[in-house]
Scaffold this motif. Structure first.
Motif, PDB file in Angstrom:
ATOM      1  N   VAL A   1       0.873  -1.163   0.000  1.00 53.81           N
ATOM      2  CA  VAL A   1       0.000   0.000   0.000  1.00 53.81           C
ATOM      3  C   VAL A   1       0.922   1.227   0.000  1.00 53.81           C
ATOM      4  CG1 VAL A   1      -1.840  -1.194   1.227  1.00 53.81           C
ATOM      5  CG2 VAL A   1      -0.140   0.078   2.530  1.00 53.81           C
ATOM      6  N   PHE A   2       0.359   2.411  -0.086  1.00 55.40           N
ATOM      7  CA  PHE A   2       1.186   3.614  -0.127  1.00 55.40           C
ATOM      8  C   PHE A   2       0.639   4.609   0.883  1.00 55.40           C
ATOM      9  CE2 PHE A   2       2.283   7.851  -1.810  1.00 55.40           C
ATOM     10  CZ  PHE A   2       3.662   7.718  -1.898  1.00 55.40           C
ATOM     11  N   ASN A   3       1.369   4.789   1.972  1.00 55.21           N
ATOM     12  CA  ASN A   3       0.932   5.712   3.011  1.00 55.21           C
ATOM     13  C   ASN A   3       2.134   6.523   3.488  1.00 55.21           C
ATOM     14  OD1 ASN A   3      -0.363   7.052   5.097  1.00 55.21           O
ATOM     15  ND2 ASN A   3      -0.256   5.310   6.505  1.00 55.21           N
ATOM     16  N   PRO A   4       2.309   7.745   2.958  1.00 55.56           N
ATOM     17  CA  PRO A   4       3.435   8.578   3.409  1.00 55.56           C
ATOM     18  C   PRO A   4       3.275   8.967   4.876  1.00 55.56           C
ATOM     19  CG  PRO A   4       2.478   9.414   1.360  1.00 55.56           C
ATOM     20  CD  PRO A   4       1.524   8.395   1.904  1.00 55.56           C
ATOM     21  N   LEU A   5       4.275   8.660   5.691  1.00 58.29           N
ATOM     22  CA  LEU A   5       4.235   9.005   7.109  1.00 58.29           C
ATOM     23  C   LEU A   5       4.904  10.349   7.375  1.00 58.29           C
ATOM     24  CD1 LEU A   5       5.163   5.538   8.690  1.00 58.29           C
ATOM     25  CD2 LEU A   5       2.885   6.479   8.249  1.00 58.29           C
ATOM     26  N   ILE A   6       6.019  10.581   6.700  1.00 57.08           N
ATOM     27  CA  ILE A   6       6.750  11.848   6.833  1.00 57.08           C
ATOM     28  C   ILE A   6       7.113  12.309   5.427  1.00 57.08           C
ATOM     29  CG2 ILE A   6       8.766  13.010   7.816  1.00 57.08           C
ATOM     30  CD1 ILE A   6       8.910  10.619   9.817  1.00 57.08           C
ATOM     31  N   SER A   7       6.667  13.487   5.042  1.00 55.76           N
ATOM     32  CA  SER A   7       6.943  13.991   3.701  1.00 55.76           C
ATOM     33  C   SER A   7       7.626  15.354   3.708  1.00 55.76           C
ATOM     34  CB  SER A   7       5.639  14.080   2.887  1.00 55.76           C
ATOM     35  OG  SER A   7       4.659  14.811   3.594  1.00 55.76           O
ATOM     36  N   ASN A   8       7.875  15.898   4.895  1.00 53.97           N
ATOM     37  CA  ASN A   8       8.556  17.189   5.007  1.00 53.97           C
ATOM     38  C   ASN A   8       9.653  17.117   6.051  1.00 53.97           C
ATOM     39  OD1 ASN A   8       6.824  18.841   3.198  1.00 53.97           O
ATOM     40  ND2 ASN A   8       5.250  18.384   4.716  1.00 53.97           N
ATOM     41  N   GLY A   9      10.701  17.907   5.858  1.00 61.36           N
ATOM     42  CA  GLY A   9      11.732  18.059   6.878  1.00 61.36           C
ATOM     43  C   GLY A   9      12.895  17.104   6.801  1.00 61.36           C
ATOM     44  N   LEU A  10      12.891  16.193   5.817  1.00 62.31           N
ATOM     45  CA  LEU A  10      14.016  15.276   5.643  1.00 62.31           C
ATOM     46  C   LEU A  10      14.789  15.654   4.386  1.00 62.31           C
ATOM     47  CD1 LEU A  10      12.217  11.875   6.416  1.00 62.31           C
ATOM     48  CD2 LEU A  10      13.678  13.194   7.960  1.00 62.31           C
ATOM     49  N   SER A  11      16.109  15.442   4.404  1.00 64.36           N
ATOM     50  CA  SER A  11      16.907  15.750   3.218  1.00 64.36           C
ATOM     51  C   SER A  11      17.530  14.508   2.582  1.00 64.36           C
ATOM     52  CB  SER A  11      18.000  16.771   3.553  1.00 64.36           C
ATOM     53  OG  SER A  11      18.751  16.357   4.678  1.00 64.36           O
ATOM     54  N   TYR A  12      18.040  13.558   3.389  1.00 68.47           N
ATOM     55  CA  TYR A  12      18.579  12.308   2.833  1.00 68.47           C
ATOM     56  C   TYR A  12      18.474  11.222   3.901  1.00 68.47           C
ATOM     57  CZ  TYR A  12      21.216   9.572  -0.565  1.00 68.47           C
ATOM     58  OH  TYR A  12      21.593   8.639  -1.515  1.00 68.47           O
ATOM     59  N   PRO A  13      17.259  10.674   4.113  1.00 66.27           N
ATOM     60  CA  PRO A  13      17.056   9.692   5.191  1.00 66.27           C
ATOM     61  C   PRO A  13      17.692   8.346   4.865  1.00 66.27           C
ATOM     62  CG  PRO A  13      15.052   9.926   3.892  1.00 66.27           C
ATOM     63  CD  PRO A  13      16.016  10.943   3.364  1.00 66.27           C
ATOM     64  N   VAL A  14      18.565   7.865   5.756  1.00 65.90           N
ATOM     65  CA  VAL A  14      19.289   6.611   5.497  1.00 65.90           C
ATOM     66  C   VAL A  14      19.145   5.580   6.609  1.00 65.90           C
ATOM     67  CG1 VAL A  14      21.013   7.719   4.013  1.00 65.90           C
ATOM     68  CG2 VAL A  14      21.423   7.564   6.474  1.00 65.90           C
ATOM     69  N   GLY A  15      18.536   5.948   7.723  1.00 65.54           N
ATOM     70  CA  GLY A  15      18.362   5.013   8.833  1.00 65.54           C
ATOM     71  C   GLY A  15      16.984   5.148   9.429  1.00 65.54           C
ATOM     72  N   LEU A  16      16.488   4.053  10.019  1.00 63.91           N
ATOM     73  CA  LEU A  16      15.101   4.032  10.471  1.00 63.91           C
ATOM     74  C   LEU A  16      14.942   2.998  11.582  1.00 63.91           C
ATOM     75  CD1 LEU A  16      12.257   5.179   9.560  1.00 63.91           C
ATOM     76  CD2 LEU A  16      12.052   3.113   8.171  1.00 63.91           C
ATOM     77  N   THR A  17      14.247   3.372  12.649  1.00 61.39           N
ATOM     78  CA  THR A  17      13.910   2.399  13.683  1.00 61.39           C
ATOM     79  C   THR A  17      12.730   2.910  14.494  1.00 61.39           C
ATOM     80  OG1 THR A  17      14.840   0.979  15.431  1.00 61.39           O
ATOM     81  CG2 THR A  17      15.415   3.302  15.517  1.00 61.39           C
ATOM     82  N   TYR A  18      12.105   2.014  15.234  1.00 64.26           N
ATOM     83  CA  TYR A  18      11.042   2.374  16.158  1.00 64.26           C
ATOM     84  C   TYR A  18      11.510   2.123  17.584  1.00 64.26           C
ATOM     85  CZ  TYR A  18       7.314   3.098  12.719  1.00 64.26           C
ATOM     86  OH  TYR A  18       6.540   3.605  11.706  1.00 64.26           O
ATOM     87  N   THR A  19      11.121   3.012  18.490  1.00 60.80           N
ATOM     88  CA  THR A  19      11.430   2.824  19.901  1.00 60.80           C
ATOM     89  C   THR A  19      10.325   1.992  20.551  1.00 60.80           C
ATOM     90  OG1 THR A  19      10.270   4.841  20.552  1.00 60.80           O
ATOM     91  CG2 THR A  19      12.615   5.047  19.982  1.00 60.80           C
ATOM     92  N   ALA A  20      10.516   1.648  21.815  1.00 62.62           N
ATOM     93  CA  ALA A  20       9.540   0.817  22.520  1.00 62.62           C
ATOM     94  C   ALA A  20       8.183   1.507  22.645  1.00 62.62           C
ATOM     95  CB  ALA A  20      10.074   0.444  23.897  1.00 62.62           C
ATOM     96  N   ASN A  21       8.171   2.847  22.701  1.00 62.09           N
ATOM     97  CA  ASN A  21       6.898   3.566  22.807  1.00 62.09           C
ATOM     98  C   ASN A  21       6.332   3.941  21.429  1.00 62.09           C
ATOM     99  OD1 ASN A  21       8.517   5.654  21.969  1.00 62.09           O
ATOM    100  ND2 ASN A  21       8.157   6.968  23.746  1.00 62.09           N
ATOM    101  N   ASN A  22       6.887   3.315  20.384  1.00 60.26           N
ATOM    102  CA  ASN A  22       6.415   3.463  19.002  1.00 60.26           C
ATOM    103  C   ASN A  22       6.738   4.819  18.390  1.00 60.26           C
ATOM    104  OD1 ASN A  22       5.355   1.794  16.975  1.00 60.26           O
ATOM    105  ND2 ASN A  22       3.377   2.841  17.026  1.00 60.26           N
ATOM    106  N   SER A  23       7.703   5.532  18.953  1.00 65.75           N
ATOM    107  CA  SER A  23       8.208   6.721  18.269  1.00 65.75           C
ATOM    108  C   SER A  23       9.066   6.281  17.087  1.00 65.75           C
ATOM    109  CB  SER A  23       9.047   7.583  19.221  1.00 65.75           C
ATOM    110  OG  SER A  23       8.243   8.124  20.244  1.00 65.75           O
ATOM    111  N   LEU A  24       9.009   7.047  16.015  1.00 61.54           N
ATOM    112  CA  LEU A  24       9.760   6.739  14.799  1.00 61.54           C
ATOM    113  C   LEU A  24      11.041   7.571  14.794  1.00 61.54           C
ATOM    114  CD1 LEU A  24       9.981   5.410  11.994  1.00 61.54           C
ATOM    115  CD2 LEU A  24       8.558   7.257  11.098  1.00 61.54           C
ATOM    116  N   VAL A  25      12.179   6.900  14.634  1.00 64.92           N
ATOM    117  CA  VAL A  25      13.476   7.574  14.636  1.00 64.92           C
ATOM    118  C   VAL A  25      14.082   7.478  13.242  1.00 64.92           C
ATOM    119  CG1 VAL A  25      15.756   7.709  15.717  1.00 64.92           C
ATOM    120  CG2 VAL A  25      13.789   6.914  17.049  1.00 64.92           C
ATOM    121  N   VAL A  26      14.483   8.619  12.686  1.00 68.93           N
ATOM    122  CA  VAL A  26      15.057   8.670  11.340  1.00 68.93           C
ATOM    123  C   VAL A  26      16.455   9.266  11.420  1.00 68.93           C
ATOM    124  CG1 VAL A  26      14.770   9.514   8.977  1.00 68.93           C
ATOM    125  CG2 VAL A  26      12.747   9.014  10.368  1.00 68.93           C
ATOM    126  N   LEU A  27      17.414   8.595  10.808  1.00 66.40           N
ATOM    127  CA  LEU A  27      18.771   9.123  10.676  1.00 66.40           C
ATOM    128  C   LEU A  27      18.856   9.851   9.345  1.00 66.40           C
ATOM    129  CD1 LEU A  27      21.717   9.218  11.782  1.00 66.40           C
ATOM    130  CD2 LEU A  27      22.141   7.123  10.503  1.00 66.40           C
TER     131      LEU A  27
END
Length: 260
Positions: A221-247
Motif C-alpha cells: 500500500v502507499f501511506n506517506p508518514l513523513i513527507s517534510n523536513g528530511l533531506s537524505y534519510p538513510v536510517g530508520l527504527t522504532y522505539t519501545a513507545n512506538n516513536s519513529l526515529v530517522v537518521l
C-alpha cells in the motif's frame, strides 16, 4: 533502539564511530575508534541493539560483525565467512539477522554476548541481489530485506523490497519499477523497519520521505508518514513507545517523531 532502556545507538563516520543516546537525546557514550585493535571499528555500515543490551555493528572495513556492551567494551568479533556484512537487526531472542551484500546472503547469528561466545552463524537465505538494509518483525518474526539492483546503462539503479515469513518463505516483493506503477513517484529505499503493528516502513531518498507499505499480507500500500523536513534519510527504527526515529544523512541529524 534498545527495547528495554530506550537508548539509541547510531553508527557514523566520526572519530568515535558509535554514539549511544538516552531517551532525552543526551549522548551517554561514544566508542569505536578507527584502528587495528579487535574492538576498533574501521567502517561501520549498520548497528542494532539486542534485547539483552548489547550493541552489534557490521564493520565493512574488515568484513566483520562486532558486539559491545553499553560501556563500549568489545565482547565478540566474528570475522569468518563474510564477504561484506552490511545490514542487521536483532530478534526478540537477542539473535541477529544480517545481510552480506557481496555474497547475496542472509545470515542468522546466535551468540552468548555476556560470555563473548559465538553459538552459530548460518545462512538462512541465499541468491539475493546486493541485500543491504534488513528488519525483523518483533511480533511475527517476518523479515524484510532491501536489495540494490544494478542499473542498465549509466543510471543509478533501483531497489527491491522483499518480505519473508519467519520460516523464510517469500511472502511478497516489489521493485522500484513495480512500486512506480502503484505510487505517484519513483522510490529508492535505503532503510526499512517494522512498526508495532507489523507494517513495513521504508525511507525513500528520492522523495525525501518515510513511507508505510503496509503489512506483508496487504503489501504494497502507499501511506506517506513523513513527507517534510528530511533531506537524505538513510536510517530508520522504532522505539519501545512506538516513536519513529530517522537518521538523516543530509543534515547529519537524528529526528524523532511521535506516533500520535
Amino acid at each position: 533502539a534498545c527495547p528495554g532502556s530506550g537508548r539509541l545507538a547510531v553508527a557514523h563516520d566520526g572519530k568515535k564511530r558509535i554514539h549511544v543516546f538516552g531517551p532525552s537525546g543526551f549522548c551517554l557514550r561514544r566508542f569505536g575508534e578507527r584502528g587495528e585493535a579487535s574492538c576498533d571499528i574501521k567502517y561501520p555500515l549498520d548497528v542494532t541493539v539486542t534485547s539483552d543490551g548489547h550493541v552489534v555493528v557490521t564493520d565493512g572495513g574488515d568484513c566483520s560483525v562486532k558486539a559491545f556492551d553499553f560501556e563500549g567494551r568489545g565482547v565478540l568479533a566474528v570475522r569468518e565467512g563474510f564477504s561484506l556484512p552490511w545490514g542487521l537487526d536483532a530478534t526478540p531472542k537477542s539473535e541477529v539477522i544480517l545481510t552480506d551484500s557481496e555474497a547475496g546472503a542472509l545470515y542468522r547469528l546466535a551468540a552468548d554476548f555476556q560470555r563473548g561466545e559465538l553459538r552459530r552463524c548460518q545462512i538462512i537465505r541465499s541468491r539475493l541481489v546486493s541485500p543491504r538494509a534488513v528488519a525483523v518483525c518483533q511480533s511475527s518474526g517476518a523479515v524484510v530485506v532491501i536489495e540494490h539492483l544494478k542499473a542498465r546503462g549509466a543510471g543509478k539503479g533501483s531497489t527491491r523490497v522483499k518480505i519473508f515469513s519467519a520460516e523464510m518463505d517469500l511472502v511478497g516483493q516489489m521493485d522500484s519499477f513495480g512500486l512506480n506503477l502503484v505510487f505517484p513517484s519513483r522510490i529508492y529505499a535505503t532503510a526499512v523497519a517494522f512498526d508495532k503493528e507489523g507494517r513495513v516502513v521504508v525511507t525513500d531518498v528520492c522523495s525525501q520521505a518515510v513511507i508505510c507499505l503496509g503489512k506483508p499480507e496487504e503489501f504494497p500500500v502507499f501511506n506517506p508518514l513523513i513527507s517534510n523536513g528530511l533531506s537524505y534519510p538513510v536510517g530508520l527504527t522504532y522505539t519501545a513507545n512506538n516513536s519513529l526515529v530517522v537518521l538523516d544523512s543530509g543534515d547529519h541529524s537524528v529526528k524523532v517523531y511521535s506516533s500520535t
